[in-house]
Motif scaffolding. Structure first.
Motif, PDB file in Angstrom:
ATOM      1  N   HIS A   1     -35.501  -7.375   2.535  1.00 50.78           N
ATOM      2  CA  HIS A   1     -34.581  -7.734   1.453  1.00 50.78           C
ATOM      3  C   HIS A   1     -33.209  -7.133   1.755  1.00 50.78           C
ATOM      4  O   HIS A   1     -32.184  -7.757   1.532  1.00 50.78           O
ATOM      5  CB  HIS A   1     -35.087  -7.240   0.091  1.00 50.78           C
ATOM      6  CG  HIS A   1     -34.081  -7.454  -0.998  1.00 50.78           C
ATOM      7  ND1 HIS A   1     -33.689  -8.710  -1.399  1.00 50.78           N
ATOM      8  CD2 HIS A   1     -33.341  -6.584  -1.718  1.00 50.78           C
ATOM      9  CE1 HIS A   1     -32.769  -8.599  -2.336  1.00 50.78           C
ATOM     10  NE2 HIS A   1     -32.537  -7.320  -2.547  1.00 50.78           N
ATOM     11  N   THR A   2     -33.203  -5.939   2.299  1.00 46.70           N
ATOM     12  CA  THR A   2     -31.960  -5.223   2.593  1.00 46.70           C
ATOM     13  C   THR A   2     -31.028  -6.049   3.469  1.00 46.70           C
ATOM     14  O   THR A   2     -29.824  -6.078   3.239  1.00 46.70           O
ATOM     15  CB  THR A   2     -32.284  -3.882   3.281  1.00 46.70           C
ATOM     16  OG1 THR A   2     -33.213  -3.179   2.472  1.00 46.70           O
ATOM     17  CG2 THR A   2     -31.047  -3.040   3.458  1.00 46.70           C
ATOM     18  N   ARG A   3     -31.565  -6.735   4.451  1.00 46.10           N
ATOM     19  CA  ARG A   3     -30.724  -7.504   5.377  1.00 46.10           C
ATOM     20  C   ARG A   3     -30.096  -8.737   4.742  1.00 46.10           C
ATOM     21  O   ARG A   3     -29.207  -9.334   5.338  1.00 46.10           O
ATOM     22  CB  ARG A   3     -31.522  -7.899   6.612  1.00 46.10           C
ATOM     23  CG  ARG A   3     -31.867  -6.703   7.470  1.00 46.10           C
ATOM     24  CD  ARG A   3     -32.400  -7.114   8.798  1.00 46.10           C
ATOM     25  NE  ARG A   3     -32.953  -5.961   9.486  1.00 46.10           N
ATOM     26  CZ  ARG A   3     -33.523  -6.017  10.667  1.00 46.10           C
ATOM     27  NH1 ARG A   3     -33.617  -7.169  11.304  1.00 46.10           N
ATOM     28  NH2 ARG A   3     -34.011  -4.934  11.224  1.00 46.10           N
ATOM     29  N   THR A   4     -30.524  -9.103   3.541  1.00 49.98           N
ATOM     30  CA  THR A   4     -29.910 -10.257   2.885  1.00 49.98           C
ATOM     31  C   THR A   4     -28.559  -9.895   2.287  1.00 49.98           C
ATOM     32  O   THR A   4     -27.699 -10.754   2.147  1.00 49.98           O
ATOM     33  CB  THR A   4     -30.800 -10.832   1.761  1.00 49.98           C
ATOM     34  OG1 THR A   4     -30.996  -9.838   0.757  1.00 49.98           O
ATOM     35  CG2 THR A   4     -32.130 -11.306   2.305  1.00 49.98           C
ATOM     36  N   TRP A   5     -28.351  -8.622   1.961  1.00 49.30           N
ATOM     37  CA  TRP A   5     -27.084  -8.223   1.356  1.00 49.30           C
ATOM     38  C   TRP A   5     -26.299  -7.232   2.211  1.00 49.30           C
ATOM     39  O   TRP A   5     -25.096  -7.085   2.049  1.00 49.30           O
ATOM     40  CB  TRP A   5     -27.294  -7.625  -0.040  1.00 49.30           C
ATOM     41  CG  TRP A   5     -28.205  -6.429  -0.077  1.00 49.30           C
ATOM     42  CD1 TRP A   5     -29.537  -6.433  -0.307  1.00 49.30           C
ATOM     43  CD2 TRP A   5     -27.843  -5.057   0.103  1.00 49.30           C
ATOM     44  NE1 TRP A   5     -30.038  -5.159  -0.274  1.00 49.30           N
ATOM     45  CE2 TRP A   5     -29.014  -4.292  -0.026  1.00 49.30           C
ATOM     46  CE3 TRP A   5     -26.650  -4.390   0.367  1.00 49.30           C
ATOM     47  CZ2 TRP A   5     -29.034  -2.906   0.098  1.00 49.30           C
ATOM     48  CZ3 TRP A   5     -26.659  -3.012   0.492  1.00 49.30           C
ATOM     49  CH2 TRP A   5     -27.842  -2.280   0.353  1.00 49.30           C
ATOM     50  N   LYS A   6     -26.949  -6.582   3.161  1.00 48.46           N
ATOM     51  CA  LYS A   6     -26.280  -5.539   3.934  1.00 48.46           C
ATOM     52  C   LYS A   6     -25.514  -6.087   5.135  1.00 48.46           C
ATOM     53  O   LYS A   6     -24.676  -5.393   5.690  1.00 48.46           O
ATOM     54  CB  LYS A   6     -27.312  -4.526   4.408  1.00 48.46           C
ATOM     55  CG  LYS A   6     -26.795  -3.126   4.500  1.00 48.46           C
ATOM     56  CD  LYS A   6     -27.912  -2.158   4.792  1.00 48.46           C
ATOM     57  CE  LYS A   6     -27.453  -0.752   4.564  1.00 48.46           C
ATOM     58  NZ  LYS A   6     -28.484   0.215   4.845  1.00 48.46           N
TER      59      LYS A   6
END
Length: 173
Positions: free
Chosen positions: A127-132
């Motif tokens: 999930h982190t890579r969707t916004w980071k």
């Protein structure tokens, strides 16, 4: 006998009772005939095409999908239900929300596929890579500029130095 792994392509079945009941009729195919031991190996999932062939084209590395968190293990991560009824795994370190709040069971979030294995029937998500990603690009940009500045300082005059060094090395051999 039907082995538990031959009941479903996509569901992880721990006990046959999760799939069928005693006395219930199910359609099967004969996978193996062992005349010597008088055994039949049967399969139910083989009646359908392997959906992992399709999943391989849908859940490509880097693709984003909405998923629902179905369970959370505080030490390892979360199980995420994805489209087509398939489950993926999101490691604990990849569960961080942009607002720093904790994820909960039944949260619907976007996830990026970071690993796909058709053979192991495994999808690893973040999930982190969707916004980071945008944030990380902004941090990496100054480093890229420094490298470009160093490369710009390199001149054709450096070639003479390298040529003489090569000559010295060849003479030493």
């Amino acid at each position: 006998m039907i082995h538990i792994s031959d009941l479903s392509w996509s569901k992880k079945i721990k006990h046959p009772a999760e799939f069928t009941k005693i006395g219930e009729k199910i359609e099967v195919v004969v996978l193996e005939l062992d005349l010597e031991n008088r055994r039949l190996s049967l399969g139910h999932k083989q009646l359908e095409e392997n959906p992992w062939d399709v999943f391989e084209t849908v859940f490509t590395i880097g693709s984003e999908h909405e998923g629902t968190i179905t369970s959370i293990n505080e030490k390892s991560g979360a199980i995420v239900n994805l489209p087509y009824g398939i489950d993926g795994f999101c490691p604990k370190g990849q569960l961080a929300k942009e607002d720093k709040s904790s994820v909960k069971v039944d949260d619907k979030l976007n996830f990026k596929v970071i690993e796909f294995s058709k053979e192991a029937k495994r999808i690893v998500l973040s999930h982190t890579r969707t916004w980071k990603t945008e944030e990380e690009k902004a941090k990496k940009e100054p480093a890229a500029k420094k490298v470009n500045q160093i490369l710009e300082k390199t001149t054709l005059g450096d070639i003479d130095v390298l040529a003489s060094l090569k000559e010295q090395m060849e003479k030493g051999e």
